[in-house]
Design an enzyme around this catalytic site. Structure first.
Site, PDB file in Angstrom:
ATOM      1  CD1 TRP B 364     -11.200 -29.096  77.070  1.00  0.00           C
ATOM      2  CD2 TRP B 364     -11.632 -31.231  77.581  1.00  0.00           C
ATOM      3  NE1 TRP B 364     -12.284 -29.120  77.904  1.00  0.00           N
ATOM      4  CE2 TRP B 364     -12.571 -30.414  78.245  1.00  0.00           C
ATOM      5  CE3 TRP B 364     -11.707 -32.608  77.769  1.00  0.00           C
ATOM      6  CZ2 TRP B 364     -13.586 -30.921  79.054  1.00  0.00           C
ATOM      7  CZ3 TRP B 364     -12.710 -33.110  78.586  1.00  0.00           C
ATOM      8  CH2 TRP B 364     -13.631 -32.268  79.219  1.00  0.00           C
ATOM      9  CG  ASP B 365     -13.376 -26.781  74.264  1.00  0.00           C
ATOM     10  OD1 ASP B 365     -12.563 -27.067  75.174  1.00  0.00           O
ATOM     11  OD2 ASP B 365     -14.198 -25.861  74.359  1.00  0.00           O
ATOM     12  CD  GLU B 492     -12.195 -25.248  83.693  1.00  0.00           C
ATOM     13  OE1 GLU B 492     -13.021 -24.328  83.650  1.00  0.00           O
ATOM     14  OE2 GLU B 492     -11.304 -25.409  82.842  1.00  0.00           O
ATOM     15  CE  LYS B 604     -16.927 -23.266  84.297  1.00  0.00           C
ATOM     16  NZ  LYS B 604     -15.613 -23.385  83.629  1.00  0.00           N
ATOM     17  CD  GLN B 605     -16.284 -27.832  82.974  1.00  0.00           C
ATOM     18  OE1 GLN B 605     -15.970 -27.795  84.165  1.00  0.00           O
ATOM     19  NE2 GLN B 605     -16.015 -26.817  82.175  1.00  0.00           N
TER      20      GLN B 605
END
Lengths: 990, 990
Positions: B364-365, B492, B604-605
């Site tokens: 998805w980056d 994640e 994490k995100q």
């Protein structure tokens, strides 16, 4: 679901009457022999790896090889080694050549074939009459035995008779060096993944006469294996030994006369470094094998028979009325006995010693499914199984530390004590294993009163595993409750959830038991307690926190459904589309991605129902019933662990047909190969579940805190169920027929138990018998339409309200209101009239209707009692039968008073105290409980369909008045014909 | 976190001034060259696999080999193949021997060393002066170029000069047949797992003069690779070719004079079957290579320079005031340009073409982090990247079907379109990928107005992926809301949850966009729409359900905290113990089991913060601020995707220092190797994030629905930020200084944008300039202690209540009540007095206090206005500065009326309309919004600490009255000294 029976139903026998090549794999599992240490699959002696036949298997329980566990994507804390019970080199092969033609079911022709597992003798015997391609008619007989008395020894006795003409017989007996390639299936997680390396390294091999001896070592796990074979053959045989690269062969040769039996015995012996000194492994093998040869085959087999007879004396369960189930239960119990480790160094694998399915790992199956059988029949084996847990406690400590938790965390699956689960959502996440083991210990100690075990092993396990909970869970600041997040319960179709009910309840039980034994040890054995405390670093603060956590643990409950939620989010999930799922798509795990399964309300194992069984005293009967009714339809048949639990709860909840059906699935799971996977091995947990089904299910044993209580109830088809239980120093025989139960003390002086809720003490030599026939002891009445026709006043009140509001209303619509609550009734009326009101208005108008109704019932007099009811009540009173009123109406008390009947009722249930209305059975169960009567002995009288449903759901004898109540056990047109005599007649003949 | 800068800060250059062996691996990533098709890591020419140096790498974007994906425990639907971008056989090796001594940094001595990436020329050049062990002093120079104009071509130009004495020079140029062994790390999921097989099979190899040509085929994926090398060397060289088993070698030999430069060019060409005809692969390679040889090295390099200049003309971002960030951003933008596929057949890998980290997969980056840069600078590349998604749509359809869902499900990571994630909790479970791709398309179409793309590709993708949501989620019967269970959001560290906020909001956006384009297509191009509808089987019912789902999608919100919950259960989790976690334990994923991480509030995100950026118009400012304040402290630095997002939101929320710090991490992530993993490749998403940080962060671009709006604000350190954006047919130059912003239209006629909330239209040739200096436009007053001293009346009222209740109360305790609500104040008093009351009593008594208070304030007159305030208000009014009242007191209106000040206030915030009280900034933000003024231009006056916190949190200029308010930007002892002149002076110099 298949329903074919592969084997004829015979007492004490499993018989294979025909050689069918494609059945051999499955039957190799069923004809396995084992003694808890050594196990041999039922591969035929004359077949082998290079020339057909089923996959063979020889196992030492707990003897494993490890290999690196390779992950497609690894992460911290994933177990880096896999372990697999090693299929040892085959030692059973015996090839027979008649005039140099190989005796084999795959060539020539079979004239007669019979293989039998003799459950009473503990051997497998076989008889084959075979005609060779060359025309020789040969009688082949064999007996195989894995000795219970000699743990390291097995024996195969073979005899050959040439039936028609003389000829040459060659018997070639082998011992292999390399293990057989294992069966693997990378797409089915229930089967192993195999090795990529050669697991055994041969350190020494030698022959001496017709004996051979080998020492090997596993390459990664570093375990030593010593094995040998020896032979004894008739003198006419000449012998010769061959040392080949992959095996030894011993060739016995004789020129045989016709009609003369030539027999031959092969002795097999295995030792390992797990249970003894490596340096002595050669002498251990040699000593054992020589002693057995000297003892001789017939003595060997005779000894086995005596041993097995002893086993059946304590373990047998007798069923009269269903031979196939009788056969099933005996096969299952014998398989359990064959598979359970007996030295504290090994346990009982998921497939026992019958195959390599689940890689020979030990699971919670031991403590939850298998242990009760051993606790109550052979407590010394139960003790051994738990000692194994003590022996791997250090591994569990290590694992807890890797997982960042305090105390100890037992592996979800293991052989050597290290976690071997490669899929953590249904492995490591099943933290409940800790509480399951504690539960097993608690049950063992309660039943055996083995305080020594508790001091030496049990307490340390209980405390160390209890410590984990405090670090795993946390006290939520918001409500002070203790919560445990991100775990998986027993149900593997739901993973990584918060506050799994089963887990939380088992943790509560675990912590309470830890506190209880801390007290007990403190009182009975303070010095020992100090020692244990020091060892596990147990502080007063820890004890305080355990108490706090146990008291405040969060129990998820859905108050809309009045059902316990399996976890925090289970009820928020979409229900599985069972109707839209083709039968071929089961088990779901082989046809749907885990995410798809996890996303739905669908169960592999019935979590909540299981907790309602294991911790039944923490639930009310009505709660158990509601949970059962909610979760049972969501439970697939995808786990062999489910039906026994469903069956036990069905029995408790009076749902006998369900119980019987589930029991069938459990008891015949392997013999009928219900899940088509017996070739991987038998289902040990389901076998333990068979025993649970009979003893906890049909005999209704409950043993919370060690006290035995029974509420027996046989399936209609059976005429008798009898078994024996050990309890402390006593042994109790329980003999149940369809009409009575007889409790006899066969050991010990006296034992107090509960029979149907009543405490009774059985004395030595003084058996007690109780009738099991339902006896009408109480009648529970609905009010409206049964005692009086307030229904008419309700009608009039609704009519008045409808007139005032200008709503269309009629007697026809009124019929739909029977048994329906006030507000709901109004909704039905409005729905029909096509009108809407706000919630407040509806409430106000419904209350207004109630005012009108009250006005009407103000006019009630005893004249309004329905015909026959007054007399019927009098009959009941003079017969000493209790009477209760179970009406949902909040005006019931006023009505009863006006009818002048208030004093006639022993119990009047207050509807305001109930959680749910009819068709939920709560009101009737509450009435029975208030009357202190067993549901079986109560009748309920109802005029509404919802009331009849409530009665039937809970297992009451239901009497229906009028057309809406026709689903009742006994339906009447009106109350006029209701007399006690007729009721008793109907009740007794149900 | 390291902070060292490896490279000198120079404009347009990345310079390595020294040969340090252990840095070579990292620098091989940083000196990579690529053109979107072909990529070559910066390994030194003279090092190779058998004689030291960094791991080399040559890649064709999207050229991959696959292998069976082996799971430790597999399950249905797990991807059965893994894919890895193949590291091709090395073609770069050039060994140089001086008098038969190997030129190598590892022997002899380096006298001078410099390697540079010339960002303006698109080449890497190197200069080494080296003394051989034998004493020869040698000047070595090289230039390397991967051509942007010739996608299949690269070139290495080398020159050698013997500086002191004549000698023999041998140049040995190789082309390998087998690929280098890949770096793998089985414990770090971010690095690949490698192959077990030899991935390439050689079909043809040939030489022709000093040219070599090879055709290979990947064993599992079946892709063809054709490559060749050619050379051009000075005439003095003799040449010789060797065909060895694993490579070709071309030896160029000359006896060199001293001081004379001997140069040599190697041409490299790669083609594959992905982009062209296999049958023509030889001629494709040969044609290209021959044309290049004919073109010549200098022309080749000149062409590159021209191309790169063109790139910078549209893409450059100019920063004045921080050279290191200027260097960082230019390196990042150039790396993006080097890595993005340009033909619709390949995309942009997580590590671009710089290394094999993440196995060369696309994530998805692309759509979320990288696409905006291309959309606004080189829309044709953005279009190519999205075309790739169209080309793998059939794979996504297939995957949806395997996952039991409708429509299409894009793979979480892939090269060829098939799902390649081996860990589904952080792979397949990230269903949001579908909505992310839709978001990218929406942004592309809005910015470019490329309706053709929408018709041809976009709509089909949008519709097909939207269909998945209806089958994945469900309408909950309980509340009619649309819910999506068991998914993983971008974070994640939290997996498999219900109703992930990010996912649900992105789904809502996706569905709304699908409906919008359905309308648009229907109107603008009905025939095309019919075709698409048919192709994706789009019914009216589907559209209806999309609308229903979009309207009723469930948005988790914690109303206690007034914060959006990341998912259903996030707020029920325990917070991670950040204080107790040593720095060495980050990233957590390498030190804690996933279950331990998942069980806690730790990110994490930053999921929620990301949704607040991407879908900012769906959140109020105060809500974004609360979410940011809640989640930011929970966000580890463990993902390179986080800091840019955190920084953008920090900028929006006026938290400039945070924004600047996060931007630094993003912009210098690779050049400073912040996460110590650049050796695996550069962080493409973070590079895209750098652009986002500048354009969306400091320039404050927002582009919901395609309309560009800006709220620029430079970090203090910078004096200028300038860049250019394409929008439709226009190009807009944005030039921001610390005092103003200038918008210039460089292409197109006119473009309407928003500047600080105001619509402005920029005409060609008519730039617009806006001041960015904060100007005092509004003052927001607290009431108690600022306008009047009602604090005294509160004190008196509490005192009266305390006296009546016999509670110990004093002025000292009263001080603690400043800025505190009524009930909370009472709690403080009770707490101090050691008394308890029931909740109802407390409420009643607090109300009673309010009655007393009201009695007191009934006595207020304009005399009670605090000194100076009345004049101050008059000054504000005459200066045209707006005035608002932001008091938490529910009696404020009455007080203001009695003070005769009601009409002086432009806005009086109603405290009853607020969700949270001070220190939450809601009241002040509401005041500013009601006044329609930017927070930057507002001052707030407060006497309570909580009020000052509220002002500071939201970025107001805070004026504090009295000792409790000393944290203000400007603190005064009393209101007496408050004048407009002084305020403006302070305000302007902040």
């Amino acid at each position: 679901m298949k329903n074919k029976t592969f084997f004829p139903v015979e007492d004490w026998l499993i018989t294979e009457n025909e050689y069918i090549a494609e059945d051999m794999e499955r039957n190799a599992s069923l004809f396995f022999l084992g003694n808890g240490y050594l196990g041999i699959r039922g591969g035929l002696e004359e077949t082998g790896r290079d020339y057909g036949g089923a996959h063979k298997g020889t196992f030492i329980n707990g003897f494993y090889e490890s290999a690196p566990q390779i992950y497609a994507e690894s992460a911290y804390g994933f177990p880096d080694k896999k372990q697999m019970m090693l299929n040892l080199p085959d030692l059973t092969e015996i090839k027979i050549l008649i005039n140099d033609e190989l005796f084999s079911p795959e060539q020539g022709s079979i004239i007669e074939y019979k293989r039998q597992l003799l459950l009473k003798e503990g051997i497998v015997k076989r008889k084959v009459i075979w005609r060779s391609p060359d025309g020789q008619k040969v009688l082949f007989k064999s007996r195989r035995c894995v000795s219970f008395e000699k743990q390291h020894m097995a024996l195969i006795h073979v005899s050959v008779t040439l039936l028609e003409t003389a000829g040459n017989i060659k018997i070639i007996s082998s011992a292999y060096i390399d293990p057989d390639t294992r069966k693997t299936d990378k797409n089915d997680p229930r089967i192993g993944t195999g090795f990529k390396h050669k697991p055994l390294e041969c350190l020494r091999r030698e022959t001496e006469g017709t004996k051979a001896f080998v020492i090997q070592k596993t390459v990664n796990s570093g375990l030593y294996l010593g094995y040998g074979i020896a032979h004894s053959a008739g003198k006419s045989f000449s012998s010769q030994s061959l040392s080949l690269q992959d095996r030894f062969e011993f060739v016995f040769d004789t020129d045989a006369q016709s009609g003369c039996e030539y027999s031959f015995t092969k002795y097999i012996c295995c030792h390992s470094s797990i249970e003894g000194d490596v340096a002595r492994i050669r002498s251990r093998v040699m000593d054992d094998i020589e002693k057995s040869v000297a003892f001789g085959a017939e003595n060997f087999l005779e000894e086995q028979k005596r041993h097995v007879a002893e086993f059946w004396r304590s373990a047998d369960i007798f069923i009269e009325g269903d031979n196939s189930l009788q056969q099933g239960i005996r096969f299952n119990l014998f398989s359990l006995y064959q598979s359970a480790g007996r030295d504290g160094l090994r346990n009982i694998a998921a497939k026992g010693l019958s195959g390599e399915g689940y890689e020979g790992h030990y699971f919670w199956d031991t403590e939850i499914y298998v242990l009760p059988f051993f606790i109550y029949t052979m407590p010394e084996i139960a003790s051994n199984l738990l000692e194994y847990r003590y022996n791997i406690l250090d591994c569990a400590r290590e694992r807890a530390s890797v997982m960042n938790e305090a105390g100890a965390l037992y592996p979800w699956r293991t052989i050597n004590g290290e976690e071997a689960s490669a899929y953590f959502p249904a492995g490591t996440a099943q933290y409940h294993i800790n509480a399951d083991i504690a539960y097993g210990i608690q049950k063992y100690v309660n039943a055996t009163e083995d305080f020594e075990f508790l001091k030496q092993y049990g307490a340390e396990i209980i405390f160390e595993t209890a410590k984990l909970w405090l670090s795993l869970g946390f006290f939520d600041e918001k409500d002070g409750l203790f919560k445990i997040n991100d775990v998986t319960g027993p149900d593997e179709y739901t993973a990584i959830v918060n506050n799994n009910l089963f887990t939380n309840l088992m943790v509560k039980n675990h912590l309470e038991y830890a506190l209880q034994i801390a007290d007990e040890l403190q009182q009975k054995s303070p010095a020992d307690f100090e020692g244990i405390k020091k060892k596990v670093n147990l502080t007063t603060e820890t004890l305080r926190l355990w108490r706090q956590a146990a008291e405040h643990i969060f129990i998820p409950y859905d108050s809309n459904l009045s059902v316990h939620s399996q976890d925090d989010s289970f009820m928020q999930k979409e229900k599985w589309d069972f109707d839209g799922t083709d039968k071929s798509l089961y088990p779901l795990l082989l046809h749907f991605h885990p995410l798809v399964i996890y996303r739905h309300q669908v169960l592999k194992q019935p979590d909540v129902v299981l907790s309602n069984f294991l911790l039944g005293k923490r639930f009310s009967l009505v709660q158990k019933l509601r949970n059962y009714l909610y979760y049972n339809p969501l439970t697939t048949g995808d786990s062999s662990l489910s039906p026994c639990i469903q069956g036990i709860m069905a029995a408790e909840l009076g749902r006998e047909e369900d119980a019987y059906e589930y029991f069938n699935k459990t008891a015949r799971m392997d013999l009928d190969d219900i899940n088509s996977n017996v070739s991987d091995g038998v289902h040990i947990a389901a076998m333990g579940g068979t025993w649970l089904s009979l003893v906890y299910g049909f005999a209704g044993l409950r043993d919370y805190d060690g006290k035995l209580s029974f509420t027996p109830k046989l399936p209609k088809k059976w005429s008798r169920l009898a078994f024996q239980l050990k309890r402390g120093k006593c042994a109790l025989s329980v003999d149940i027929s369809s009409v009575e139960v007889r409790y006899t003390l066969t050991e010990g002086d006296a034992l107090c138990i509960c029979h149907e809720g009543e405490e009774v003490c059985i004395q030595q030599g003084n058996p007690l018998t109780f009738s099991l026939k339902p006896v009408l002891k109480a009648v529970i009445f609905d009010l409206d339409g049964v005692v009086t026709d307030t229904a008419e006043y309700h009608y009039l009140a609704w009519q008045r309200l409808s007139d005032e509001l200008g709503l269309d209303f009629s007697r026809e619509i009124n019929e739909k209101l029977r048994g329906v609550g006030r507000l709901e009734s109004f909704e039905i009326i409005l729905d029909h009239a096509g009108k809407t009101f706000t919630a407040e208005e509806k409430q106000r108008l419904a209350n207004l209707k109630n005012e009108y109704y009250k006005e009407f019932i103000g006019r009630i007099t005893p004249e309004d009692i329905l015909p026959g009811i007054a007399d019927f009540i009098k009959e009941l009173q003079s017969a000493g039968i209790k009477i209760a009123l179970a009406s949902a109406s909040r005006n019931a008390l006023e009505v009863i008073e006006r009818l002048n009947l208030k004093d006639s009722f022993d119990v009047i249930v207050n509807p305001a105290s109930l959680e749910k209305g009819k068709p939920d059975p709560e009101i009737f169960i509450t009435a029975a409980e208030s009357l202190n009567e067993n549901i079986r002995n109560c009748a309920g009288i109802e005029d509404a369909a919802s009331g009849i449903t409530a009665l039937n759901t809970a297992g009451f004898y239901s009497v229906g008045i009028g057309p809406a109540a026709s689903d009742a056990d006994w339906s009447l047109e009106s109350t006029t014909s209701l007399t006690l005599d007729r009721l008793i007649e109907k009740f007794s003949s149900r």
